[in-house]
Scaffold this active site. Structure first.
Site, PDB file in Angstrom:
ATOM      1  N   ASP A  42      39.277 -11.102 -15.040  1.00 20.13           N
ATOM      2  CA  ASP A  42      38.159 -11.943 -14.601  1.00 20.13           C
ATOM      3  C   ASP A  42      37.384 -11.200 -13.512  1.00 20.13           C
ATOM      4  O   ASP A  42      37.976 -10.586 -12.618  1.00 20.13           O
ATOM      5  CB  ASP A  42      38.690 -13.280 -14.074  1.00 20.13           C
ATOM      6  CG  ASP A  42      37.593 -14.326 -13.947  1.00 20.13           C
ATOM      7  OD1 ASP A  42      37.662 -15.342 -14.660  1.00 20.13           O
ATOM      8  OD2 ASP A  42      36.666 -14.129 -13.126  1.00 20.13           O
ATOM      9  N   ASN A  99      39.731 -24.504 -19.293  1.00 16.90           N
ATOM     10  CA  ASN A  99      38.757 -25.475 -18.813  1.00 16.90           C
ATOM     11  C   ASN A  99      37.939 -25.961 -20.005  1.00 16.90           C
ATOM     12  O   ASN A  99      37.442 -25.160 -20.786  1.00 16.90           O
ATOM     13  CB  ASN A  99      37.840 -24.843 -17.763  1.00 16.90           C
ATOM     14  CG  ASN A  99      38.587 -24.519 -16.482  1.00 16.90           C
ATOM     15  OD1 ASN A  99      39.438 -25.287 -16.047  1.00 16.90           O
ATOM     16  ND2 ASN A  99      38.286 -23.372 -15.882  1.00 16.90           N
ATOM     17  N   GLY A 105      34.799 -27.653 -15.307  1.00 14.78           N
ATOM     18  CA  GLY A 105      34.163 -26.445 -14.781  1.00 14.78           C
ATOM     19  C   GLY A 105      34.020 -25.330 -15.791  1.00 14.78           C
ATOM     20  O   GLY A 105      33.890 -24.165 -15.413  1.00 14.78           O
ATOM     21  N   GLN A 106      34.043 -25.664 -17.097  1.00 14.08           N
ATOM     22  CA  GLN A 106      33.836 -24.605 -18.106  1.00 14.08           C
ATOM     23  C   GLN A 106      32.401 -24.087 -17.981  1.00 14.08           C
ATOM     24  O   GLN A 106      31.443 -24.859 -18.097  1.00 14.08           O
ATOM     25  CB  GLN A 106      34.077 -25.134 -19.529  1.00 14.08           C
ATOM     26  CG  GLN A 106      33.899 -24.034 -20.578  1.00 14.08           C
ATOM     27  CD  GLN A 106      34.143 -24.515 -22.017  1.00 14.08           C
ATOM     28  OE1 GLN A 106      34.417 -25.696 -22.253  1.00 14.08           O
ATOM     29  NE2 GLN A 106      34.032 -23.603 -22.964  1.00 14.08           N
ATOM     30  N   HIS A 112      38.320 -19.611 -23.947  1.00 11.03           N
ATOM     31  CA  HIS A 112      39.064 -18.592 -23.193  1.00 11.03           C
ATOM     32  C   HIS A 112      40.202 -19.238 -22.433  1.00 11.03           C
ATOM     33  O   HIS A 112      40.092 -20.354 -21.941  1.00 11.03           O
ATOM     34  CB  HIS A 112      38.149 -17.819 -22.228  1.00 11.03           C
ATOM     35  CG  HIS A 112      37.326 -18.697 -21.333  1.00 11.03           C
ATOM     36  ND1 HIS A 112      36.203 -19.354 -21.785  1.00 11.03           N
ATOM     37  CD2 HIS A 112      37.448 -19.023 -20.023  1.00 11.03           C
ATOM     38  CE1 HIS A 112      35.669 -20.050 -20.785  1.00 11.03           C
ATOM     39  NE2 HIS A 112      36.418 -19.876 -19.709  1.00 11.03           N
ATOM     40  N   LEU A 113      41.314 -18.492 -22.358  1.00  7.44           N
ATOM     41  CA  LEU A 113      42.474 -18.910 -21.577  1.00  7.44           C
ATOM     42  C   LEU A 113      42.486 -18.087 -20.302  1.00  7.44           C
ATOM     43  O   LEU A 113      42.339 -16.861 -20.349  1.00  7.44           O
ATOM     44  CB  LEU A 113      43.773 -18.617 -22.336  1.00  7.44           C
ATOM     45  CG  LEU A 113      44.240 -19.550 -23.453  1.00  7.44           C
ATOM     46  CD1 LEU A 113      43.221 -19.643 -24.572  1.00  7.44           C
ATOM     47  CD2 LEU A 113      45.583 -19.086 -23.993  1.00  7.44           C
ATOM     48  N   HIS A 114      42.650 -18.754 -19.160  1.00  2.00           N
ATOM     49  CA  HIS A 114      42.845 -18.039 -17.907  1.00  2.00           C
ATOM     50  C   HIS A 114      44.353 -17.824 -17.754  1.00  2.00           C
ATOM     51  O   HIS A 114      45.129 -18.787 -17.854  1.00  2.00           O
ATOM     52  CB  HIS A 114      42.389 -18.868 -16.707  1.00  2.00           C
ATOM     53  CG  HIS A 114      40.921 -19.176 -16.671  1.00  2.00           C
ATOM     54  ND1 HIS A 114      40.058 -18.566 -15.793  1.00  2.00           N
ATOM     55  CD2 HIS A 114      40.170 -20.053 -17.385  1.00  2.00           C
ATOM     56  CE1 HIS A 114      38.836 -19.053 -15.962  1.00  2.00           C
ATOM     57  NE2 HIS A 114      38.870 -19.955 -16.920  1.00  2.00           N
TER      58      HIS A 114
HETATM   59  P1  5GP Z   1      35.318 -20.981 -17.008  1.00  2.00           P
HETATM   60  O1  5GP Z   1      34.750 -21.454 -15.699  1.00  2.00           O
HETATM   61  O2  5GP Z   1      34.302 -21.083 -18.120  1.00  2.00           O
HETATM   62  O3  5GP Z   1      36.630 -21.610 -17.366  1.00  2.00           O
HETATM   63  O4  5GP Z   1      35.663 -19.463 -16.790  1.00  2.00           O
HETATM   64  C1  5GP Z   1      34.726 -18.449 -16.910  1.00  2.00           C
HETATM   65  C2  5GP Z   1      35.274 -17.263 -16.148  1.00  2.00           C
HETATM   66  O5  5GP Z   1      34.592 -16.112 -16.584  1.00  2.00           O
HETATM   67  C3  5GP Z   1      35.069 -17.342 -14.626  1.00  2.00           C
HETATM   68  O6  5GP Z   1      36.338 -17.303 -13.986  1.00  2.00           O
HETATM   69  C4  5GP Z   1      34.202 -16.133 -14.318  1.00  2.00           C
HETATM   70  O7  5GP Z   1      34.557 -15.512 -13.109  1.00  2.00           O
HETATM   71  C5  5GP Z   1      34.436 -15.238 -15.512  1.00  2.00           C
HETATM   72  N1  5GP Z   1      33.304 -14.386 -15.857  1.00  2.00           N
HETATM   73  C6  5GP Z   1      31.996 -14.760 -15.952  1.00  2.00           C
HETATM   74  N2  5GP Z   1      31.233 -13.725 -16.324  1.00  2.00           N
HETATM   75  C7  5GP Z   1      32.065 -12.663 -16.471  1.00  2.00           C
HETATM   76  C8  5GP Z   1      31.850 -11.300 -16.852  1.00  2.00           C
HETATM   77  O8  5GP Z   1      30.752 -10.859 -17.131  1.00  2.00           O
HETATM   78  N3  5GP Z   1      32.949 -10.502 -16.911  1.00  2.00           N
HETATM   79  C9  5GP Z   1      34.205 -10.962 -16.612  1.00  2.00           C
HETATM   80  N4  5GP Z   1      35.207 -10.080 -16.689  1.00  2.00           N
HETATM   81  N5  5GP Z   1      34.442 -12.238 -16.253  1.00  2.00           N
HETATM   82  C10 5GP Z   1      33.391 -13.087 -16.190  1.00  2.00           C
END
Ligand code: 5GP
Length: 126
Positions: A42, A99, A105-106, A112-114
């Protein structure tokens, strides 16, 4: 049920930054990949290990996973475990977060899985 012939959906999820990363058009720090998914760090890490596991198939999110995509989730979870092994946090503990939608907060409409770990993680999440 996802209609894969729906160009709007395909455009929505494949046009994200994650779509560009899995297609190799945008650089990312890739930790692991297989035929179904790519796992990369991330850009804004919330823990020493913060890796995103992203399916190559453009799926918007868990809210739209059909039967095949639900099976794909098992593949993604195994990839998450592989990431934990690679990162050396298999024994210390780690967390998988998905998310779904606005309240969670998506921010990127490509499933995607964190994978988080490398420090004690508080519960409940904020
Ligand atoms: P969400 O909030 O949708 O669950 O998670 C999206 C995640 O993607 C966030 O933690 C954010 O930091 C990450 N992210 C957003 N843009 C990029 C990118 O261009 N490259 C990488 N490696 N991570 C990203």
């Amino acid at each position: 049920m996802v209609d894969h012939t729906d160009p709007t959906l395909a455009e929505r999820s494949s046009d994200t930054i994650f779509g560009a990363i899995v297609r190799g058009e945008v650089a990312a720090d890739i930790v692991y990949e297989n035929q179904h998914c790519v796992a990369f760090r991330d850009v804004n890490p919330q823990a020493p290990t913060h890796v995103l596991v992203v399916p190559r198939m453009p799926v918007t999110g868990l809210q739209e996973a059909d039967e095949w995509e639900s099976m794909l989730l098992g593949v993604l979870l195994r990839a998450a475990r592989k990431v934990a092994e690679i990162e050396g946090i298999e024994e210390s503990g780690w967390r998988v977060v998905i998310n779904v939608g606005e309240d969670a907060g998506q921010t990127v409409p490509h499933l995607h899985l964190h994978v988080l770990g490398g420090r004690p993680l508080s519960w409940p999440p904020g």
